[in-house]
Design a protein around this motif. Structure first.
Motif, PDB file in Angstrom:
ATOM      1  N   SER A  94      36.652  32.717  42.724  1.00 25.26           N
ATOM      2  CA  SER A  94      37.731  33.698  42.577  1.00 25.26           C
ATOM      3  C   SER A  94      38.795  33.506  43.633  1.00 25.26           C
ATOM      4  O   SER A  94      38.487  33.163  44.782  1.00 25.26           O
ATOM      5  CB  SER A  94      37.184  35.126  42.703  1.00 25.26           C
ATOM      6  N   GLU A  95      40.032  33.767  43.227  1.00 27.23           N
ATOM      7  CA  GLU A  95      41.177  33.837  44.131  1.00 27.23           C
ATOM      8  C   GLU A  95      41.843  35.188  43.887  1.00 27.23           C
ATOM      9  O   GLU A  95      42.383  35.435  42.807  1.00 27.23           O
ATOM     10  CB  GLU A  95      42.169  32.706  43.851  1.00 27.23           C
ATOM     11  N   VAL A  96      41.759  36.072  44.870  1.00 22.75           N
ATOM     12  CA  VAL A  96      42.260  37.440  44.732  1.00 22.75           C
ATOM     13  C   VAL A  96      43.467  37.623  45.643  1.00 22.75           C
ATOM     14  O   VAL A  96      43.386  37.362  46.846  1.00 22.75           O
ATOM     15  CB  VAL A  96      41.143  38.453  45.079  1.00 22.75           C
ATOM     16  N   PRO A  97      44.622  38.075  45.086  1.00 21.97           N
ATOM     17  CA  PRO A  97      45.813  38.247  45.916  1.00 21.97           C
ATOM     18  C   PRO A  97      45.694  39.415  46.894  1.00 21.97           C
ATOM     19  O   PRO A  97      44.854  40.307  46.714  1.00 21.97           O
ATOM     20  CB  PRO A  97      46.926  38.509  44.903  1.00 21.97           C
ATOM     21  N   PRO A  98      46.535  39.424  47.936  1.00 19.79           N
ATOM     22  CA  PRO A  98      46.522  40.524  48.907  1.00 19.79           C
ATOM     23  C   PRO A  98      46.652  41.892  48.221  1.00 19.79           C
ATOM     24  O   PRO A  98      47.414  42.051  47.269  1.00 19.79           O
ATOM     25  CB  PRO A  98      47.746  40.234  49.789  1.00 19.79           C
ATOM     26  N   GLY A  99      45.864  42.852  48.714  1.00 21.03           N
ATOM     27  CA  GLY A  99      45.909  44.210  48.211  1.00 21.03           C
ATOM     28  C   GLY A  99      45.133  44.440  46.929  1.00 21.03           C
ATOM     29  O   GLY A  99      45.149  45.543  46.387  1.00 21.03           O
ATOM     30  N   LYS A 100      44.426  43.422  46.441  1.00 17.75           N
ATOM     31  CA  LYS A 100      43.740  43.519  45.149  1.00 17.75           C
ATOM     32  C   LYS A 100      42.233  43.298  45.289  1.00 17.75           C
ATOM     33  O   LYS A 100      41.744  42.822  46.303  1.00 17.75           O
ATOM     34  CB  LYS A 100      44.293  42.483  44.154  1.00 17.75           C
ATOM     35  N   LEU A 110      25.429  37.129  45.680  1.00 17.02           N
ATOM     36  CA  LEU A 110      25.748  36.562  46.978  1.00 17.02           C
ATOM     37  C   LEU A 110      27.187  36.078  46.906  1.00 17.02           C
ATOM     38  O   LEU A 110      27.601  35.508  45.892  1.00 17.02           O
ATOM     39  CB  LEU A 110      24.809  35.379  47.245  1.00 17.02           C
ATOM     40  N   PHE A 111      27.950  36.317  47.956  1.00 20.50           N
ATOM     41  CA  PHE A 111      29.343  35.887  48.007  1.00 20.50           C
ATOM     42  C   PHE A 111      29.557  35.046  49.261  1.00 20.50           C
ATOM     43  O   PHE A 111      29.068  35.399  50.331  1.00 20.50           O
ATOM     44  CB  PHE A 111      30.284  37.100  48.034  1.00 20.50           C
ATOM     45  N   VAL A 112      30.298  33.949  49.115  1.00 21.33           N
ATOM     46  CA  VAL A 112      30.624  33.078  50.237  1.00 21.33           C
ATOM     47  C   VAL A 112      32.146  33.064  50.365  1.00 21.33           C
ATOM     48  O   VAL A 112      32.843  32.601  49.456  1.00 21.33           O
ATOM     49  CB  VAL A 112      30.096  31.642  50.025  1.00 21.33           C
ATOM     50  N   ILE A 113      32.650  33.579  51.472  1.00 17.66           N
ATOM     51  CA  ILE A 113      34.097  33.647  51.692  1.00 17.66           C
ATOM     52  C   ILE A 113      34.575  32.282  52.183  1.00 17.66           C
ATOM     53  O   ILE A 113      34.102  31.779  53.211  1.00 17.66           O
ATOM     54  CB  ILE A 113      34.458  34.754  52.705  1.00 17.66           C
ATOM     55  N   LEU A 114      35.516  31.692  51.441  1.00 18.38           N
ATOM     56  CA  LEU A 114      36.030  30.368  51.762  1.00 18.38           C
ATOM     57  C   LEU A 114      37.340  30.434  52.542  1.00 18.38           C
ATOM     58  O   LEU A 114      37.531  29.693  53.503  1.00 18.38           O
ATOM     59  CB  LEU A 114      36.244  29.562  50.469  1.00 18.38           C
ATOM     60  N   TYR A 145      36.725  32.964  47.220  1.00 20.56           N
ATOM     61  CA  TYR A 145      35.294  33.038  47.466  1.00 20.56           C
ATOM     62  C   TYR A 145      34.479  32.581  46.264  1.00 20.56           C
ATOM     63  O   TYR A 145      34.963  32.545  45.137  1.00 20.56           O
ATOM     64  CB  TYR A 145      34.878  34.451  47.884  1.00 20.56           C
ATOM     65  N   LEU A 146      33.234  32.225  46.553  1.00 19.00           N
ATOM     66  CA  LEU A 146      32.246  31.913  45.527  1.00 19.00           C
ATOM     67  C   LEU A 146      31.386  33.139  45.316  1.00 19.00           C
ATOM     68  O   LEU A 146      31.059  33.854  46.272  1.00 19.00           O
ATOM     69  CB  LEU A 146      31.345  30.752  45.971  1.00 19.00           C
ATOM     70  N   SER A 147      31.011  33.392  44.083  1.00 15.01           N
ATOM     71  CA  SER A 147      30.047  34.451  43.770  1.00 15.01           C
ATOM     72  C   SER A 147      28.867  33.791  43.064  1.00 15.01           C
ATOM     73  O   SER A 147      29.054  32.986  42.158  1.00 15.01           O
ATOM     74  CB  SER A 147      30.681  35.537  42.896  1.00 15.01           C
ATOM     75  N   ILE A 148      27.673  34.117  43.518  1.00 10.89           N
ATOM     76  CA  ILE A 148      26.452  33.520  42.986  1.00 10.89           C
ATOM     77  C   ILE A 148      25.509  34.656  42.610  1.00 10.89           C
ATOM     78  O   ILE A 148      25.362  35.619  43.369  1.00 10.89           O
ATOM     79  CB  ILE A 148      25.809  32.598  44.042  1.00 10.89           C
TER      80      ILE A 148
END
Length: 167
Positions: A46-52, A66-70, A114-117
């Motif tokens: 996922s790529e989420v814009p600022p404020g979203k 599980l989420f890994v912040i890239l 981030y990755l979501s698993i």
């Protein structure tokens, strides 16, 4: 016997789906576990814009996530707590009830990537504490196709976004 290529995906080459809902929800994302040959493990980017955010505050009764912040920075809303997150952080969201409800919000100034698993349960119940809804669904063991899905509040079927802040 035909030689097969190793199951490898390059994140930069994924085709992302863009969507938006209301004032709070927006993302460019995709699921790609099937491209890796995975049947019992889901993975998304996922790529989420600022404020979203990419989803409402929710918990899973069966699946672990599980989420890994890239890249980027944000806030991890978990149960009744909020924690600042950034590159290299790994976030757990175990199965449970409202105490494990979670949501990632981009509170930074650049896209949050981030990755979501997740474990891929055949049957799942999700709760949405902000709106008082629940989702029940089943999916086939192969292909991940959903066979049954309903979103309900107080005995009445409702829309997925019904009652969510910013939707």
């Amino acid at each position: 016997m035909e030689k097969q290529n190793p199951p490898v995906v390059n994140l930069a080459k994924l085709t992302l789906d863009y969507w938006t809902q209301g004032t709070l929800y927006e993302s460019r994302d995709t699921s790609f576990g099937a491209l890796l040959g995975l049947k019992a493990l889901g993975i998304g980017y996922s790529e989420v814009p600022p404020g979203k955010s990419s989803c409402p505050f929710h918990s899973h009764h069966v699946e672990d996530e599980l989420f890994v912040i890239l890249e980027g920075h944000g806030t991890y809303r978990y149960g009744g707590e909020r924690q600042l997150i950034g590159p290299g952080d790994v976030l757990g969201a175990p199965a449970g009830g409202p105490e494990t409800a979670h949501q990632i919000i981009n509170t930074g100034t650049v896209p949050l990537k981030y990755l979501s698993i997740s474990s891929m349960a055949a049957t799942e119940i999700c709760e949405y504490p902000d709106s008082g809804k629940f989702l029940a669904k089943t999916r086939t063991a192969t292909g991940g196709r959903t066979d049954f899905r309903t979103i309900n509040r107080g005995g009445e079927e409702v829309d997925y976004w019904e009652g969510e802040p910013g939707a």
